[in-house]
Design an enzyme around this catalytic site. Sequence first.
Site, short mmCIF file in Angstrom:
data_model
loop_
_atom_site.label_atom_id
_atom_site.label_comp_id
_atom_site.label_asym_id
_atom_site.label_seq_id
_atom_site.Cartn_x
_atom_site.Cartn_y
_atom_site.Cartn_z
CG HIS A 473 7.53 -115.32 -21.13
ND1 HIS A 473 7.86 -115.20 -22.46
CD2 HIS A 473 7.43 -114.06 -20.66
CE1 HIS A 473 7.96 -113.91 -22.78
NE2 HIS A 473 7.70 -113.20 -21.69
CB ILE A 474 6.59 -118.94 -14.97
CG1 ILE A 474 7.89 -118.14 -14.76
CG2 ILE A 474 6.63 -120.23 -14.16
CD1 ILE A 474 8.11 -117.67 -13.34
#
Lengths: 543, 133
Positions: A473-474
């Site tokens: 999850h960037i």
Amino acid sequence: MTAIDADVVIVGSGFAGALIADRLARSGIRTAVLESGGSVDRGDAFRTYLGAAVKTPESPYPRPPDADFPVSDDSDHYYRQSGPDPFRSTYLKAVGGTSWHWLGTAVRFLPSDFRMRSLYGRGVDWPLGYDELEPFYVEAERELGVAGDPADDLGSPRSAPFPMPPVATTWLDGVFARALAGTPWRVAATPQARNSLAREGRPACCGSSTCIPICPIAAKYDATVHLRRARAAGAALHERTTATRIETDAGGLVSGIRWRRPDGERGIARGRIHVLAANAVETPRLLLDSVSERYPNGIGNASDQVGRHLMDHPVQLSWALAGEPVWPYRGPISTSGIENLRDGGFRRRRSAFRIQIANDGWNWPTGGPMSLVSGLVREGLTGTALRQEIARQSARHIQLASLTEQLPDPDNRVVLDAADRDPHGVPLPRIRYRVGAYSRAGLDAAREVHDGIFARLEASGIRHADDFLGAGHIMGTTRMGDDPRRSVVDRNLRSHDHPNLYLVGAGAFPTAATANPTLTVAALALRAAPAIVASLNGVTGQR
Amino acid sequence: MAALAAIPALALAPRAAASRLAPFRTLSARLTGFDIERIHPERARGMIEALIAAGDGPALDRLLAGREEDRDRPLAGRIVEAWYAGAEAGAGWPASRRFHEALVWQALDFMQPPGICSRTPGDWSRPPPREHR
């Protein structure tokens, strides 16, 4: 020099890019999508996965040199890591982006998640609140096709039902629920973008269990759904077309986006509006590299915030043998979680977390039953004893993954590497990253909760990963805000600096919360689409 | 296992593998705990060729003759792992089939090999039927 002309040019064909392309094209707007990667054939990708020696999330997908990306089993590939902690989350470049290998979890943020500063003195507040985004959560759930339990809003109030009933929870989920009755830990069905019934031309989930890295039957949503619709409505998709530089005109408007193809062809894509949807590493990378005399810090970066506040959900992974058979490795990878530890006054001191209950046993920590074989053979087991022990143990494999919240830290950032470039001449991304005390305390707390849960399941052989893992999850690197000095885009995801530039995706998140980001990415994208349409009518700058 | 994976099938005199096939299948069945019907002759043949090419012929022959020595244990272990993990066994065996036909999945009858639909939709909500436990 080839020209691509459109009203709106979108860079990136993942969740956000595909949803916006679909909305615009169906409104009659001439839309062009540039995608660095190529098309994925589902059958080919599935067969590649089956034959892959190491079954990483990216293992099914082509990774040509001109559309390279980070990989799970080598954190020094593509990324240049400055530390102190390794940034372990990865992504794809492909038509459909990383949606190909996401898990499918579609959880909303909690109302408190938008107000971390006001409520808990941590991080920042979002420029909009839950109530403002809620109608777009409804739209996003409808567009992605989310199956969920109507009996439980998991703390995120709902104005409309889920489009589909929940995906059937597993026997394993039931074992957890019964064992945890009477504890503070409440097991709840996980909303997910996975068909629980045949819907809109895609089948219901049949329990292939390979959600990551690929759903063989397309029961799990991926962005090719909206790309197909967008193209049917007239959008142009240019694959193997890598954006390399943003150009501006004398008035400060974006005039076009230079691109390259692997055969050497070069061109420029000109729109009246430009949307970057390339993810929270690639979008800042492109902005930062588009340096000129007028914009020495890159495009859209008068605030010096582009690339900063990089966040992930550092994961505490724990696994064990349940006291009784739970029959894992069946059904989707996760159908339940523990969602009621995601908010409270403790967020002043340490991060909250959501707990994902794994149906796929020890796949993530060890590689699953295959790795069990190696260990047992090394212990000298063969024959019937080996076969029975593999079955006896595998039937009890349980695993928990807690996703902690990382606070925004301006020193956690994506910058351009000073030395190394990709084949197009664009510097590779250099990552500076520290998990931070707030998340570390959350990881510690998660470990204790995992121990408590395992005790209720009379588990043995308990193991905790000794370091955090990346959740994939960037977030955070082109964050939203009302103040142009402290943020990159406004509440409509429009650049503060360039009125015809939108930066969508999870880069826009000012804080990370504990929810898997995709549903919120989708809601924000669906909210931005009408703003983009409106600004087309207002933009007078010519190419 | 890596050694088995890395060695391409050589064009050996067919007799070298053929003559060992039956005892190798018997050995493999014993070592893996599966009936000999599950020990596929084509894969077995490929494994024999790979082992001989890797120089494991003498050790293999000791195992086949029931004259195994302590130093042959690692080879026995590699044979077991190759069957369970579906490692390649020579040319002509598609990777996807190797994975799905790996014996580990047959040891785990309560689940389907990854990527294959469950036996009935939603059956993951119930324990597996007794015959599959």
